[in-house]
Design a protein around this motif. Sequence first.
Motif, PDB file in Angstrom:
ATOM      1  N   GLY A 123       0.809  -1.212   0.000  1.00 55.49           N
ATOM      2  CA  GLY A 123       0.000   0.000   0.000  1.00 55.49           C
ATOM      3  C   GLY A 123       0.840   1.259   0.000  1.00 55.49           C
ATOM      4  N   GLN A 124       1.894   1.284   0.824  1.00 55.27           N
ATOM      5  CA  GLN A 124       2.765   2.457   0.862  1.00 55.27           C
ATOM      6  C   GLN A 124       3.556   2.605  -0.434  1.00 55.27           C
ATOM      7  N   PHE A 125       4.005   1.479  -0.974  1.00 55.44           N
ATOM      8  CA  PHE A 125       4.667   1.505  -2.282  1.00 55.44           C
ATOM      9  C   PHE A 125       3.726   2.083  -3.333  1.00 55.44           C
ATOM     10  N   ALA A 126       2.441   1.659  -3.273  1.00 55.88           N
ATOM     11  CA  ALA A 126       1.454   2.130  -4.245  1.00 55.88           C
ATOM     12  C   ALA A 126       1.207   3.620  -4.112  1.00 55.88           C
ATOM     13  N   ILE A 127       1.149   4.129  -2.882  1.00 56.06           N
ATOM     14  CA  ILE A 127       0.923   5.562  -2.670  1.00 56.06           C
ATOM     15  C   ILE A 127       2.028   6.383  -3.328  1.00 56.06           C
ATOM     16  N   PHE A 128       3.274   5.942  -3.143  1.00 61.09           N
ATOM     17  CA  PHE A 128       4.409   6.672  -3.723  1.00 61.09           C
ATOM     18  C   PHE A 128       4.391   6.601  -5.242  1.00 61.09           C
ATOM     19  N   ARG A 129       4.192   5.394  -5.783  1.00 58.00           N
ATOM     20  CA  ARG A 129       4.242   5.241  -7.225  1.00 58.00           C
ATOM     21  C   ARG A 129       3.032   5.870  -7.911  1.00 58.00           C
ATOM     22  N   ALA A 130       1.873   5.861  -7.242  1.00 55.09           N
ATOM     23  CA  ALA A 130       0.699   6.511  -7.822  1.00 55.09           C
ATOM     24  C   ALA A 130       0.912   8.016  -7.917  1.00 55.09           C
ATOM     25  N   ARG A 131       1.522   8.590  -6.889  1.00 49.12           N
ATOM     26  CA  ARG A 131       1.826  10.025  -6.947  1.00 49.12           C
ATOM     27  C   ARG A 131       2.829  10.311  -8.068  1.00 49.12           C
ATOM     28  N   ARG A 132       3.796   9.417  -8.210  1.00 50.56           N
ATOM     29  CA  ARG A 132       4.770   9.577  -9.283  1.00 50.56           C
ATOM     30  C   ARG A 132       4.098   9.548 -10.648  1.00 50.56           C
ATOM     31  N   TYR A 133       3.155   8.630 -10.823  1.00 46.70           N
ATOM     32  CA  TYR A 133       2.429   8.547 -12.094  1.00 46.70           C
ATOM     33  C   TYR A 133       1.652   9.837 -12.355  1.00 46.70           C
ATOM     34  N   ARG A 134       0.917  10.318 -11.349  1.00 49.00           N
ATOM     35  CA  ARG A 134       0.099  11.516 -11.548  1.00 49.00           C
ATOM     36  C   ARG A 134       0.959  12.734 -11.863  1.00 49.00           C
ATOM     37  N   LEU A 135       2.117  12.848 -11.216  1.00 55.30           N
ATOM     38  CA  LEU A 135       2.990  13.991 -11.491  1.00 55.30           C
ATOM     39  C   LEU A 135       3.521  13.966 -12.918  1.00 55.30           C
ATOM     40  N   THR A 136       3.929  12.792 -13.392  1.00 58.28           N
ATOM     41  CA  THR A 136       4.473  12.732 -14.750  1.00 58.28           C
ATOM     42  C   THR A 136       3.396  12.933 -15.814  1.00 58.28           C
ATOM     43  N   ARG A 137       2.143  12.906 -15.415  1.00 56.32           N
ATOM     44  CA  ARG A 137       1.044  13.218 -16.339  1.00 56.32           C
ATOM     45  C   ARG A 137       0.485  14.612 -16.099  1.00 56.32           C
ATOM     46  N   THR A 138       1.180  15.423 -15.339  1.00 55.75           N
ATOM     47  CA  THR A 138       0.751  16.794 -15.061  1.00 55.75           C
ATOM     48  C   THR A 138       1.706  17.765 -15.748  1.00 55.75           C
ATOM     49  N   VAL A 139       1.156  18.621 -16.598  1.00 51.73           N
ATOM     50  CA  VAL A 139       1.953  19.564 -17.387  1.00 51.73           C
ATOM     51  C   VAL A 139       1.444  20.971 -17.113  1.00 51.73           C
ATOM     52  N   TRP A 140       2.377  21.901 -16.913  1.00 48.52           N
ATOM     53  CA  TRP A 140       2.012  23.317 -16.747  1.00 48.52           C
ATOM     54  C   TRP A 140       2.983  24.154 -17.560  1.00 48.52           C
ATOM     55  N   ARG A 141       2.445  25.008 -18.394  1.00 50.90           N
ATOM     56  CA  ARG A 141       3.225  25.845 -19.297  1.00 50.90           C
ATOM     57  C   ARG A 141       4.160  25.007 -20.164  1.00 50.90           C
ATOM     58  N   GLY A 142       3.673  23.836 -20.566  1.00 54.80           N
ATOM     59  CA  GLY A 142       4.437  22.988 -21.472  1.00 54.80           C
ATOM     60  C   GLY A 142       5.546  22.185 -20.818  1.00 54.80           C
ATOM     61  N   VAL A 143       5.701  22.290 -19.507  1.00 52.02           N
ATOM     62  CA  VAL A 143       6.758  21.577 -18.790  1.00 52.02           C
ATOM     63  C   VAL A 143       6.116  20.563 -17.859  1.00 52.02           C
TER      64      VAL A 143
END
Length: 381
Positions: A123-143
Amino acid sequence: MQWAPIGSEPLPPPLPPTRVDFTGNRSEFRKMVTKGAMLELVTFGFYRFWLVTDIRRHLWTHTAVDDDAAEYTGRAKELLIGFLIALAILVPIYLAYFLVGIEFERWQAFASVPLFVAFYAFGQFAIFRARRYRLTRTVWRGVRFWMDGSGWAYSFRAMAWGLLVFLTLGLALPWREAALERYKMQHTHYGDLTGDFEGDGWTFFKRGWWLWLLSPVALVIFPLAPFFYAEFRAREWRWWLDGIRIGGVSLSSELPHNAFYGLYWKVIGWWTLLSMIFGAYIGGATMLVVQLSGLPAEQVFGPENGAKSIPMLVAMVIGYFALALALNIVMRVYLQRDLWAKVLETVEVHNIAAAADVRGSGELASALGEGFADGLDVAGF
């Protein structure tokens, strides 16, 4: 002629903080989650990957910092594949525990301990990796945002801190949250800017120590529990936002301590109303089945008349799924969309100019963490 020595020119005043604007339409969001919940029902839950993607895209694209909205680039198919891979790993663990319980009943209690530890670690591994996934799919000002670090290293830290929290009866919780958030933020990046977290456990403890002392009272007197939890969550959100740093950019929030009272009580009110409707529906269905059968209720639902109780069973299943569908809609509207909007309206971004000249970096992360998070029911936004 007048002159001034080089370097004596006055520094320009700092720019005022930037507000965060959320422009999402509540009615549009409610229609989206209602349609999605119905599709979840007819697809036996598999549409939730598409619904989660639509929810995030709605929240991200209607959130603007310095007049520039964020973008969510995740895809539902990624979440589905990640879930199936995680399921292939988790199912054998469930099966092994089930077989141990059958073959060695006296070992079942012992086997539950390593099972719990394994699921907590996953579960803790999933929390970290899920956040990692969401961040890499978040773009602001093209970055794009991105994240490095080890999910298992985070899981080990979370387990060690969790043991300390257990041994101190929850007293160490603020320090646990600060340590884990610092690890996550120090491995968070926006382009070539690196994140950090300056919140500390002592500050969090000072804001909520009295909630810890009075928590046993809330457990005994139920009407107090939603107030206590809403109070805790509001203080936690404000503490967390005040500690975030990305390069030279920082956040601050003036979220009031009672910001979530109304949201949680509305959810409880809807839950009570829907439960009453469900109870009335079951009562009406029972009376209808008894009346149509022409037999007393004890005979209709007796073991010798199993075939005659099938319509009642079907009615109960339909009612249960309808209740779950309605509660899903309520939770997503109030505790996702409305909570998101209420938090963002209090957020200010300081020194946004530090993010003006950023180079893209990082790589996309897989959706395996999201799959574990969904399979273990620890998924977040």
